[in-house]
Design an enzyme around this catalytic site. Sequence first.
Site, PDB file in Angstrom:
ATOM      1  N   LEU A 141       6.210   2.250  15.620  1.00 46.63           N
ATOM      2  CA  LEU A 141       7.243   1.739  13.980  1.00 46.63           C
ATOM      3  C   LEU A 141       7.068   0.045  14.194  1.00 46.63           C
ATOM      4  O   LEU A 141       6.677  -0.627  13.633  1.00 46.63           O
ATOM      5  CB  LEU A 141       8.927   2.025  14.859  1.00 46.63           C
ATOM      6  CG  LEU A 141       9.383   3.339  14.745  1.00 46.63           C
ATOM      7  CD1 LEU A 141      10.893   2.499  15.245  1.00 46.63           C
ATOM      8  CD2 LEU A 141       8.986   4.265  13.578  1.00 46.63           C
ATOM      9  N   ASP A 142       6.681   0.085  12.708  1.00 48.97           N
ATOM     10  CA  ASP A 142       6.213  -0.668  11.627  1.00 48.97           C
ATOM     11  C   ASP A 142       7.136  -1.841  12.021  1.00 48.97           C
ATOM     12  O   ASP A 142       8.683  -1.663  12.328  1.00 48.97           O
ATOM     13  CB  ASP A 142       6.270  -0.409  10.145  1.00 48.97           C
ATOM     14  CG  ASP A 142       4.940   0.167   9.317  1.00 48.97           C
ATOM     15  OD1 ASP A 142       4.045   0.419  10.223  1.00 48.97           O
ATOM     16  OD2 ASP A 142       4.574   0.649   8.597  1.00 48.97           O
ATOM     17  N   ARG A 143       7.099  -3.061  11.508  1.00 51.21           N
ATOM     18  CA  ARG A 143       8.036  -4.400  11.657  1.00 51.21           C
ATOM     19  C   ARG A 143       9.206  -4.040  11.358  1.00 51.21           C
ATOM     20  O   ARG A 143      10.670  -4.403  11.687  1.00 51.21           O
ATOM     21  CB  ARG A 143       7.399  -5.777  11.542  1.00 51.21           C
ATOM     22  CG  ARG A 143       8.217  -6.831  12.039  1.00 51.21           C
ATOM     23  CD  ARG A 143       7.916  -7.963  11.901  1.00 51.21           C
ATOM     24  NE  ARG A 143       7.383  -8.231   9.931  1.00 51.21           N
ATOM     25  CZ  ARG A 143       6.548  -8.932   9.702  1.00 51.21           C
ATOM     26  NH1 ARG A 143       5.706  -9.900  10.603  1.00 51.21           N
ATOM     27  NH2 ARG A 143       6.541  -8.959   8.104  1.00 51.21           N
ATOM     28  N   ARG A 242       4.809   4.697   3.568  1.00 54.31           N
ATOM     29  CA  ARG A 242       4.499   3.087   2.424  1.00 54.31           C
ATOM     30  C   ARG A 242       3.065   3.624   1.635  1.00 54.31           C
ATOM     31  O   ARG A 242       2.890   3.544   0.817  1.00 54.31           O
ATOM     32  CB  ARG A 242       4.497   2.496   3.110  1.00 54.31           C
ATOM     33  CG  ARG A 242       5.185   1.872   4.411  1.00 54.31           C
ATOM     34  CD  ARG A 242       5.065   0.471   4.765  1.00 54.31           C
ATOM     35  NE  ARG A 242       6.355   0.435   5.952  1.00 54.31           N
ATOM     36  CZ  ARG A 242       7.353  -0.460   5.314  1.00 54.31           C
ATOM     37  NH1 ARG A 242       6.827  -0.716   4.239  1.00 54.31           N
ATOM     38  NH2 ARG A 242       7.861  -0.914   6.983  1.00 54.31           N
TER      39      ARG A 242
END
Length: 253
Positions: A141-143, A242
């Site tokens: 998971l992205d930050r 994104r």
Amino acid sequence: MPRREFPVEEDESGSRLETFLRKRLGLARNVAFKALRKGWVRVDGKRAKGNQRLEVGQQVKITNYALPLPGVDEAPEPPPPVPESVVERARASIRYQDADLVVAAKPAGEVVHKGSKHPYGWADALGWALGGEPLAPVGRLDRDTSGLLLLTRTRGAARALFAGLREGTVARTYQALILGRPREAEGRIELALAKQGAPGEEQMRPSAAGQAAVTRWRLLDGHPQASLVEVELETGRTHQIRAHFPALGHPLL
């Protein structure tokens, strides 16, 4: 016997086999080519060439057990120290655990893996919360993305789950807030993605020369200014959501 079988992880999907041998296993370029030429490298049990593109969950095996692997055979790096306050938060984030798996709620603002700018990741904090246990995240998971993070405690569980991702029997569902309101109630975005931009500032963008990427979505709640959508990934490219929604005309908020 030394370890000689390695699952391809999600952030390695699309890498060339020769690159995997050098970066993951620490082989020098000439040694990697020799191993390929000699037939010491198998991908899912089959002999492979250096330019083969790898997929998440595939198994890379080195059949020559005498071949030194600098990135594997060296002493393991000690786990990074994690502040006790973060360990306590990680312990409280655990939603499920058994002998094979741990499921935890990663908060926004925390990275999964440590890096040059991050001395520890949420996976490290969870390991400390469980008594210093090494955990292997399945997916990433992205930050700035919050959500349930799946980690494995055994090699067998990791192999099964990565195979599930590859075969489509494990689904990943997200919710995202996007700008504006789509005309349709649901849709499918199929756009190949590639990293573009200056070194250190690369971003995933649509590119005909990139890796295939498919995102399915449906509208949960729509308004002229912003809409909530449910998103399911058929592929797991870096920053796929994104990158795909701006191409649809509705970037993420």
